[in-house]
Design an enzyme around this catalytic site. Structure first.
Site, PDB file in Angstrom:
ATOM      1  CD  GLU A  46       2.546  -0.810   3.954  1.00 60.59           C
ATOM      2  OE1 GLU A  46       1.665  -1.597   3.836  1.00 60.59           O
ATOM      3  OE2 GLU A  46       2.460  -0.111   2.714  1.00 60.59           O
ATOM      4  CG  ASP A  57      -3.956  -9.217   5.381  1.00 62.23           C
ATOM      5  OD1 ASP A  57      -3.512  -8.455   4.457  1.00 62.23           O
ATOM      6  OD2 ASP A  57      -4.071  -8.730   6.635  1.00 62.23           O
TER       7      ASP A  57
END
Length: 257
Positions: A46, A57
């Site tokens: 990824e 995140d």
């Protein structure tokens, strides 16, 4: 057949997918990180598209994105760096990024250039499923790009089944309702969630992400899905070592010890 489908149609087990942020640790090192990870047996990669205001995140990946942006990384530059990546890289490559920079780039232009340089799929955490269905799915399918959807412990069974019915690639099973970041182990509640999803007998394969950082968490992911996705741990090691070879060797040692 899309490389993602090829991977999951094989009998391979304990799949390891690695996330890193494009443009780190150096602006021009993205392709080298990819080639190094494939060399060491990683199943899928990824590639993070850095963004200034990420929603999912944790601090490790936030900091990596900030460094990448300061280094000068952009979608235009990323596509330029990956133009020839398929000359020697065979494993599935997936972009992970937020909707804002992709929309600024133009979604169809984004999908077209993904197809041109061999990107197999894209994960867009802030893309609503309804919007995907109504606006983005036809474009992505036109270019053969798999749009990977995320589910969490809070996702209803109805929505999980809807996602399973209308996507094709794999389902990203987020381990908890939190941001990315390393965990030592998965508690009883998280393991119950894994079991519940497994019992639904979904048609799409699943990968577990968020919190995988050691042998215990990677093993739990593999026991309850096709494999695990490791992001923050590898990003940390890559920042410490400044060398993808040393970083992946340290990671493999940690998850296999």
């Amino acid at each position: 057949m899309n490389r993602i489908n090829q991977l999951f149609s094989s009998n391979k087990k304990d799949l390891l997918s690695i996330y890193f942020c494009a443009g780190t640790p150096t602006l021009e090192g993205t392709a080298n990180v990819i080639r190094t990870l494939e060399k060491h047996g990683v199943s899928m990669i990824e590639i993070g598209i850095p963004f200034s205001d990420p929603m999912a995140d944790g601090i490790v990946i936030q900091n990596a994105a900030t460094r990448a942006l300061r280094n000068g990384m952009s979608l235009k530059r990323l596509f330029e760096q990956l133009r020839d990546i398929r000359e020697d890289v065979e494993i599935p490559l997936v972009f992970m990024g937020y909707l804002n920079p992709i929309m600024q780039f133009g979604f169809e232009n984004f999908c077209r250039q993904c197809a041109e340089c061999g990107i197999d799929g894209v994960i867009i955490p802030d893309l609503p499923f309804r919007d995907y269905q109504e606006q983005y799915r036809p474009i992505a399918e036109r270019y053969g790009i798999k749009v990977i959807m995320l589910i969490t412990p809070e996702t209803s069974e109805e929505r999980v089944r809807e996602i399973d019915a209308h996507t094709d690639g794999f389902i990203y099973m987020v381990s908890s309702a939190a941001t990315t970041g390393a965990q030592q182990d998965f508690d009883v509640q998280k393991r119950a969630y894994f079991k519940k999803i497994d019992e639904m007998k979904l048609r799409n394969p699943r990968m577990v992400g968020f919190g995988i950082s050691n042998k215990a968490t990677f093993r739990a992911a593999c026991d309850n899905a096709k494999g695990g996705i490791i992001g923050s741990k590898f990003v940390t090691l890559l920042e410490e070592e400044k060398d993808p070879e040393k970083a992946i060797l340290r990671l493999l040692e940690v998850i296999q010890e």
